[in-house]
Design a protein around this motif. Structure first.
Motif, PDB file in Angstrom:
ATOM      1  N   TRP A   1     -91.125  53.221-150.237  1.00 59.09           N
ATOM      2  CA  TRP A   1     -90.341  54.092-150.984  1.00 59.09           C
ATOM      3  C   TRP A   1     -89.730  53.115-152.378  1.00 59.09           C
ATOM      4  O   TRP A   1     -89.905  51.848-152.436  1.00 59.09           O
ATOM      5  CB  TRP A   1     -88.728  54.151-150.249  1.00 59.09           C
ATOM      6  N   MET A   2     -89.988  53.965-153.500  1.00 63.14           N
ATOM      7  CA  MET A   2     -89.430  53.260-154.948  1.00 63.14           C
ATOM      8  C   MET A   2     -88.314  54.129-155.182  1.00 63.14           C
ATOM      9  O   MET A   2     -88.336  55.488-154.931  1.00 63.14           O
ATOM     10  CB  MET A   2     -90.731  53.155-155.772  1.00 63.14           C
ATOM     11  N   PHE A   3     -87.370  53.356-155.915  1.00 61.64           N
ATOM     12  CA  PHE A   3     -86.314  53.965-156.169  1.00 61.64           C
ATOM     13  C   PHE A   3     -86.259  53.874-158.031  1.00 61.64           C
ATOM     14  O   PHE A   3     -86.504  52.766-158.230  1.00 61.64           O
ATOM     15  CB  PHE A   3     -84.904  53.264-155.702  1.00 61.64           C
TER      16      PHE A   3
ATOM     17  N   ALA B   1     -84.846  53.777-165.690  1.00 59.79           N
ATOM     18  CA  ALA B   1     -84.250  52.495-165.434  1.00 59.79           C
ATOM     19  C   ALA B   1     -84.400  52.365-164.010  1.00 59.79           C
ATOM     20  O   ALA B   1     -84.454  53.283-163.225  1.00 59.79           O
ATOM     21  CB  ALA B   1     -82.775  52.506-165.870  1.00 59.79           C
ATOM     22  N   GLY B   2     -84.199  50.907-163.728  1.00 57.13           N
ATOM     23  CA  GLY B   2     -83.826  50.590-162.218  1.00 57.13           C
ATOM     24  C   GLY B   2     -84.903  50.793-161.189  1.00 57.13           C
ATOM     25  O   GLY B   2     -84.555  50.800-159.979  1.00 57.13           O
ATOM     26  N   ALA B   3     -86.271  50.827-161.722  1.00 50.39           N
ATOM     27  CA  ALA B   3     -87.321  50.793-160.704  1.00 50.39           C
ATOM     28  C   ALA B   3     -87.329  49.579-159.978  1.00 50.39           C
ATOM     29  O   ALA B   3     -87.190  48.445-160.251  1.00 50.39           O
ATOM     30  CB  ALA B   3     -88.607  51.199-161.385  1.00 50.39           C
TER      31      ALA B   3
ATOM     32  N   CYS C   1     -90.379  45.907-162.831  1.00 48.35           N
ATOM     33  CA  CYS C   1     -90.760  45.494-161.461  1.00 48.35           C
ATOM     34  C   CYS C   1     -91.917  45.494-160.821  1.00 48.35           C
ATOM     35  O   CYS C   1     -93.031  46.047-161.503  1.00 48.35           O
ATOM     36  CB  CYS C   1     -89.612  46.324-160.326  1.00 48.35           C
ATOM     37  N   VAL C   2     -92.154  44.584-159.797  1.00 52.17           N
ATOM     38  CA  VAL C   2     -93.291  44.387-159.010  1.00 52.17           C
ATOM     39  C   VAL C   2     -93.472  45.082-158.033  1.00 52.17           C
ATOM     40  O   VAL C   2     -92.456  44.651-157.053  1.00 52.17           O
ATOM     41  CB  VAL C   2     -93.590  42.967-159.330  1.00 52.17           C
ATOM     42  N   SER C   3     -94.480  45.782-157.470  1.00 51.09           N
ATOM     43  CA  SER C   3     -94.443  46.470-156.143  1.00 51.09           C
ATOM     44  C   SER C   3     -94.948  45.436-155.140  1.00 51.09           C
ATOM     45  O   SER C   3     -95.580  44.263-155.526  1.00 51.09           O
ATOM     46  CB  SER C   3     -95.344  47.596-156.372  1.00 51.09           C
ATOM     47  N   PRO C   4     -94.839  45.839-153.861  1.00 51.59           N
ATOM     48  CA  PRO C   4     -95.436  44.802-152.858  1.00 51.59           C
ATOM     49  C   PRO C   4     -96.804  44.671-152.834  1.00 51.59           C
ATOM     50  O   PRO C   4     -97.393  43.792-152.353  1.00 51.59           O
ATOM     51  CB  PRO C   4     -95.018  45.514-151.432  1.00 51.59           C
TER      52      PRO C   4
END
Length: 468
Positions: free
Chosen positions: A445-447, A434-436, A374-377
């Protein structure tokens, strides 16, 4: 240990979340990473030639206690905290037991908080969702949906939202607030299995609601892994988890109604038909060929989607897994690509049609078998590791440096194992990440998930000190 519903040591969580504030300006796009990382050793080992991560990111990792259970489940940099939720077998708010094998996931901002749709990579068996939201009554995979309050730092709700599918690995969010859940499976009903319907499809799940259970047939029947949707065009890019996979693009007739059909295509490159040995910095110009039959009713290679694509000159990618749209490009993970078969990260620019390898691992210490992405903000990339030994979540900086952000530290005592109904030694440190995914409004928040024993985490901390 129980599902988290009451505040536990909230003051520290709210202080950490408030300290993050609004997201920093998005980092410069990764599309130039290949040029900046002309020296792979310098890009991947900024501290020198030891082959070990050194000094980038958020600092050294240390055990941190879970605010739900009190156990030191994760190792994180200083200042980061987390709340676990949705352990396998925990009762959800709909009264059903949380299914296991947590996998891909995405977060969506809604009026009541942050909704997360989470995959469960389960096979044939009893479905866990209501019949109206079940595709095949003989299949036990699917999705659950959770609600998180980012201001209070509390988990609020969880329920089954799709079932009757097989091996829901990853998928991807869409700009219209849905999750595409992908089957990495090609089961055909017949002798030797209990399936009642053909498998190998994508399914759409609304962030706030239930899935219809309708297969998105036009998007192709193959070993789906992940999707990434270009918000400008609505084109959906899709990966395939096989050693001779291709990269697909689905051009929908209606971007907000994927069930209305469209055209399935595969990527071809001007100078090669094979990217499986590419190193950091290699690139080529992409074009797209039409897959004439996106829904083959057989698993014969010549008639498969990838077989049809290869016959038209599509480029091969080995084990295409994670995909994400961010920084204006589509990121693609090849889990065992590269000269050492340790993993590659590609970027496709839909404006220039440039397809480049922005990272190829040169050491298992750096990165081994990346999967979800995933890519963060803030523009940084998160890579979920699915290799051997201890498992990490890695960060990748805009100038091509990789670092460890989190380590799986899950070793459960016997009383917790018994209470949860788990079997085995209790040592899950080799389980894949998985699922970041980040809370999309400001990224406080990161999940992320650990597939076994099946746990979801909400992580917060001083994000602005780094690129994630």
């Amino acid at each position: 240990m129980t599902t988290h519903s009451n505040p536990l040591q909230r003051r520290s969580f709210l202080k950490a979340a408030a300290g993050v504030g609004a997201a920093a300006a998005v980092a410069s796009p990764f599309r130039a990473m290949g040029a900046r990382a002309a020296s792979p050793d310098r890009a991947q080992n900024p501290g020198g030639g030891s082959g070990k991560p050194s000094g980038v990111g958020y600092g050294p990792l240390a055990p941190v206690r879970d605010e739900t259970s009190g156990l030191e489940l994760l190792m994180l940099p200083k200042g980061f905290e987390y709340i676990s939720y949705g352990w396998t077998n925990d009762a959800m708010t709909d009264g059903r037991a949380t299914p296991g094998a947590h996998d891909g996931m995405a977060a969506f901002r809604t009026n009541d908080g942050v909704r997360l749709v989470r995959n469960h990579e389960q096979g044939l068996g009893a479905p866990f969702a209501p019949a109206a939201n079940t595709y095949d009554p003989a299949a036990g995979g699917g999705t659950t949906t959770m609600l998180f309050d980012p201001d209070a730092g509390q988990w609020r709700e969880s329920y089954a939202s799709l079932s009757g599918t097989i091996r829901n690995c990853a998928g991807g969010p869409t700009p219209h607030g849905t999750w595409i859940s992908c089957e990495e499976n090609l089961t055909i009903p017949g002798p030797g299995n209990t399936a009642t319907r053909l498998h190998g499809y994508n399914f759409e799940v609304p962030a706030n609601g239930m899935a219809s259970g309708e297969a998105l047939v036009a998007m192709g029947r193959f070993n789906h892994e992940a999707t990434a949707t270009d918000p400008t065009t609505g084109y959906v890019y899709q990966t395939e988890d096989t050693g001779d996979s291709v990269l697909y693009r689905f051009r929908p007739n209606d971007p907000v109604n994927l069930a209305a059909g469209g055209v399935l295509e595969a990527m071809a490159l001007a100078g090669t038909t094979d990217t499986r040995q590419w190193m950091t910095g290699q690139s080529d110009t992409a074009s797209w060929v039409v897959v004439d039959d996106p829904d083959p009713q057989t698993n014969d290679y010549a008639m498969s989607t990838r077989g049809q694509a290869a016959a038209k000159g599509a480029a091969l990618i080995t084990r295409g897994e994670g995909a994400w749209f961010g920084n204006g490009v589509v990121y693609i993970v090849a889990s065992n690509g590269g000269p050492l078969r340790l993993g590659q990260v590609f970027a496709y620019d839909p404006i220039t049609n440039d397809f480049s390898c922005v990272f190829a691992s040169t050491s298992a210490e750096l990165l081994g078998a990346p999967d979800n992405i995933c890519v963060s903000p803030r523009g940084g990339i998160v890579l979920c590791e699915d290799g051997s030994g201890l498992e990490y979540m890695h960060g990748l900086t805009p100038d091509g440096q990789i670092f460890r952000f989190a380590q799986n530290n899950v070793v459960l005592p016997a009383d917790v194992m018994a209470a949860k109904g788990y079997s085995g030694s209790g040592d899950y440190t080799g389980s894949e990440w998985a699922g970041a995914t980040f809370e999309p409004k400001n990224g406080n928040w990161m999940f992320a998930n650990l597939q076994s024993p099946g746990i979801t985490f909400a992580i917060t901390g001083p994000w602005r000190k780094g690129t994630l």
